[in-house]
Design an enzyme around this catalytic site. Structure first.
Site, PDB file in Angstrom:
ATOM      1  N   GLY A 166       0.801  -1.221   0.000  1.00 47.12           N
ATOM      2  CA  GLY A 166       0.000   0.000   0.000  1.00 47.12           C
ATOM      3  C   GLY A 166       0.834   1.272   0.000  1.00 47.12           C
ATOM      4  N   HIS A 210       4.814   0.469 -14.328  1.00 48.33           N
ATOM      5  CA  HIS A 210       4.608  -0.674 -13.440  1.00 48.33           C
ATOM      6  C   HIS A 210       3.901  -1.744 -14.276  1.00 48.33           C
ATOM      7  CE1 HIS A 210       3.058  -2.602  -9.554  1.00 48.33           C
ATOM      8  NE2 HIS A 210       2.456  -3.244 -10.531  1.00 48.33           N
ATOM      9  N   LYS A 239      -2.363   1.990  -7.253  1.00 44.72           N
ATOM     10  CA  LYS A 239      -2.958   1.864  -8.588  1.00 44.72           C
ATOM     11  C   LYS A 239      -4.390   2.411  -8.639  1.00 44.72           C
ATOM     12  CE  LYS A 239      -0.429  -2.421  -8.694  1.00 44.72           C
ATOM     13  NZ  LYS A 239      -0.530  -3.845  -8.370  1.00 44.72           N
ATOM     14  N   ARG A 294      -1.329 -13.430  -3.772  1.00 41.47           N
ATOM     15  CA  ARG A 294      -2.787 -13.441  -3.601  1.00 41.47           C
ATOM     16  C   ARG A 294      -3.405 -13.132  -4.946  1.00 41.47           C
ATOM     17  NH1 ARG A 294      -1.093  -8.104  -2.139  1.00 41.47           N
ATOM     18  NH2 ARG A 294      -1.732  -6.788  -3.873  1.00 41.47           N
TER      19      ARG A 294
HETATM   20  P1  ADP Z   1       3.745  -1.559  -2.359  1.00 43.48           P
HETATM   21  O1  ADP Z   1       3.866  -3.030  -2.137  1.00 43.48           O
HETATM   22  O2  ADP Z   1       3.785  -0.758  -1.081  1.00 43.48           O
HETATM   23  O3  ADP Z   1       2.603  -1.172  -3.253  1.00 43.48           O
HETATM   24  P2  ADP Z   1       5.744  -1.607  -4.510  1.00 43.48           P
HETATM   25  O4  ADP Z   1       7.103  -2.142  -4.260  1.00 43.48           O
HETATM   26  O5  ADP Z   1       4.773  -2.471  -5.238  1.00 43.48           O
HETATM   27  O6  ADP Z   1       5.098  -1.133  -3.110  1.00 43.48           O
HETATM   28  O7  ADP Z   1       5.850  -0.207  -5.279  1.00 43.48           O
HETATM   29  C1  ADP Z   1       4.717   0.593  -5.510  1.00 43.48           C
HETATM   30  C2  ADP Z   1       5.037   1.627  -6.567  1.00 43.48           C
HETATM   31  O8  ADP Z   1       6.121   2.472  -6.157  1.00 43.48           O
HETATM   32  C3  ADP Z   1       5.482   1.067  -7.898  1.00 43.48           C
HETATM   33  O9  ADP Z   1       4.401   0.679  -8.706  1.00 43.48           O
HETATM   34  C4  ADP Z   1       6.241   2.240  -8.479  1.00 43.48           C
HETATM   35  O10 ADP Z   1       5.356   3.203  -9.004  1.00 43.48           O
HETATM   36  C5  ADP Z   1       6.915   2.852  -7.265  1.00 43.48           C
HETATM   37  N1  ADP Z   1       8.301   2.328  -7.119  1.00 43.48           N
HETATM   38  C6  ADP Z   1       8.690   1.287  -6.360  1.00 43.48           C
HETATM   39  N2  ADP Z   1      10.023   1.085  -6.462  1.00 43.48           N
HETATM   40  C7  ADP Z   1      10.507   2.017  -7.305  1.00 43.48           C
HETATM   41  C8  ADP Z   1      11.820   2.338  -7.825  1.00 43.48           C
HETATM   42  N3  ADP Z   1      12.903   1.643  -7.484  1.00 43.48           N
HETATM   43  N4  ADP Z   1      11.912   3.379  -8.689  1.00 43.48           N
HETATM   44  C9  ADP Z   1      10.817   4.104  -9.037  1.00 43.48           C
HETATM   45  N5  ADP Z   1       9.579   3.862  -8.587  1.00 43.48           N
HETATM   46  C10 ADP Z   1       9.407   2.829  -7.725  1.00 43.48           C
END
Ligand code: ADP
Length: 453
Positions: A166, A210, A239, A294
């Site tokens: 999140g 993403h 998202k 999940r």
């Molecule tokens: P969460 O599990 O909290 O949702 P994520 O690791 O899936 O976190 O990352 C969520 C969003 O953060 C990604 O979709 C992207 O937009 C941004 N993000 C994460 N890591 C990076 C990175 N190394 N560089 C740029 N944006 C990032």
């Protein structure tokens, strides 16, 4: 192979309804669980049986493991579907199910443990040759260490919660002098949110998309993927709109990212269904980001373009059935878009719970609405604000977008505020329509001084 006779759904809202629908079509009886405030919820009405598991607070109801396990026992449920959120990625819950002789419809406790420790998942992937964003090997112990790594990989960097989800506990560090402060803020936020303050670090990549891949895996080690989803329209790393396929990808991109997803799943001996999330940069480099153990909110866009019912497949896999198709049997056609409709103010995104006085969802060709909302239902303030997923299908992205605009115009929700007006703006935005966007899309629009999106 025999499927389950009865499944308990340990969730609420649209995903509980979605799982009940899949069970019905498979001839499986369903048991709903609900909190006191959800007495009149649609999932309770649609299930064959229902059990009240506690007061409104999630901790006392949808997160209450003993109450859920005993509900399964008294109703003779053979399996539990956790949906997403709540207990879906809690390895203790999975273990409690197996101790009680109940099948958990999801991956193994080990899979969930790796997925829940993002620093560890990075290490596993790196070791097996799946590319990861340059960053720390495992958690970063303190500020000093963080600075060392930042110097090595170069600023900007992103601090992320190992137990994250999140977007919580995330901080982008642009300048060395801010690192200490941001490290402590992220640590505190992570500790408060997840009870574990571990942080890891990655290079912060600019202008990324993403992109994630849906996978299905049986108990015999067969793994297939159902292609990719583009989830780059985000607000604060969350998202808002998802699409399948990634329409602007070069040839062979799907095969490349699909093969990587399967490699990642194999690296952790993955079982059941899951999603491998990747970052894709401007040069089309693909980096592993995390694995979600999940079913995801956005799974319907994949269902629309492949014709595979992911929840039914998930239930069959949990019952021990082998995958009924191979990779070459997966056929992709058309384009699908999903808008998350939240009970929120469309400009400030603050929750807007309350009574829905009129609810008329759109319909017609190529439109699917996954929701548990109805006229007269009161959206409780206690849970996630997602009230409906509007999903459309078109022969190509252009038709899907036109259909989404039409469906958003038809959608009537009165009594509460929703994010429908926000989605209308995006679906009319020339950059969105031409594919000229990345995860910073909304931020950039707002910075450009345009009306806040
Ligand atoms: P969460 O599990 O909290 O949702 P994520 O690791 O899936 O976190 O990352 C969520 C969003 O953060 C990604 O979709 C992207 O937009 C941004 N993000 C994460 N890591 C990076 C990175 N190394 N560089 C740029 N944006 C990032």
């Amino acid at each position: 192979m025999k499927l389950f006779k009865k499944v308990l759904i340990a969730n609420r809202g649209e995903i509980a309804v979605r799982v009940i629908r899949a069970c019905r079509e498979l001839g499986i009886k369903t048991v709903a669980v609900y909190s006191e405030i959800d007495r009149d919820a649609l999932h309770v009405r649609l299930a064959d049986e229902s059990v009240c598991i506690g007061p409104a607070s999630s901790a006392q109801s949808y997160l209450n493991i003993p109450a859920i396990i005993s509900s399964a026992e008294i109703t003779d449920s053979e399996a539990i579907h956790p949906g997403y959120g709540f207990l879906a990625e809690n390895p203790h819950f999975t273990e409690a199910c197996s101790t009680s002789g109940i099948t958990f419809i999801g991956p193994t406790p080990d899979n969930i443990r790796i997925g829940g420790d993002k620093a560890k998942a990075r290490q596993v992937m790196k070791k097996k040759g799946v590319p990861v964003v340059p960053g720390s090997d495992g958690p970063v112990s303190d500020e000093e260490n963080a600075l060392k790594i930042a110097k090595k990989i170069g600023l900007p960097v992103i601090l992320k919660a190992a137990a994250g989800g999140g977007g919580k506990g995330m901080r982008i560090v642009n300048e060395e002098k801010d690192l200490g402060n941001l490290f402590h803020m992220a640590h505190r936020e992570t500790l408060a949110a997840f009870g574990n303050g571990d942080l890891y670090m990655e290079k912060y990549l600019p202008e990324i998309r993403h992109i994630e891949v849906q996978i299905l895996a049986d108990n015999k080690g067969n793994i297939v993927h159902l292609g990719e989803r583009d989830c780059s329209v985000q607000r604060r790393h969350q998202k808002l709109i998802e699409e399948a396929p990634f329409a602007f990808a070069p040839p062979r991109f799907r095969k490349q990212i699909g093969d990587l997803a399967i490699k990642a799943a194999k690296a952790m001996r993955y079982k059941n269904i899951g999603t491998i999330e990747f970052i894709v940069d401007k040069e089309w480099n693909i980096y592993f980001m995390e694995i979600n153990t999940r079913v995801q909110v956005e799974h319907p866009v994949t269902e629309m373009i492949t014709g595979v019912d992911i929840i039914k497949e998930q239930i069959k896999l949990a019952a021990g059935e082998p995958l009924s198709f191979k990779q070459h049997n997966v056929k992709f056609s058309g384009h699908s878009i999903e808008c998350r409709i939240n009970a929120e103010d469309p400009e400030r995104f603050v929750p807007s719970p309350g009574k829905i006085t009129l609810f008329i969802p759109p319909g017609g060709p190529g439109v699917r609405v996954d929701t548990a909302a109805y006229t007269g239902w009161t959206v409780p303030a206690h849970y996630d604000s997602l009230i409906a997923k509007l999903i459309v299908y078109g022969k190509d992205r252009e038709e899907a977008a036109a259909r989404m605009r039409r469906a958003l115009d038809e959608f009537i929700v009165e009594g509460i505020k929703t994010t429908i007006p926000f989605h209308k703006k995006i679906l009319n935005d020339p950059d969105f329509l031409s594919g000229n966007f990345n995860t910073s899309f909304l931020e950039k629009k707002n910075e450009a001084g345009k009306k806040p999106l």
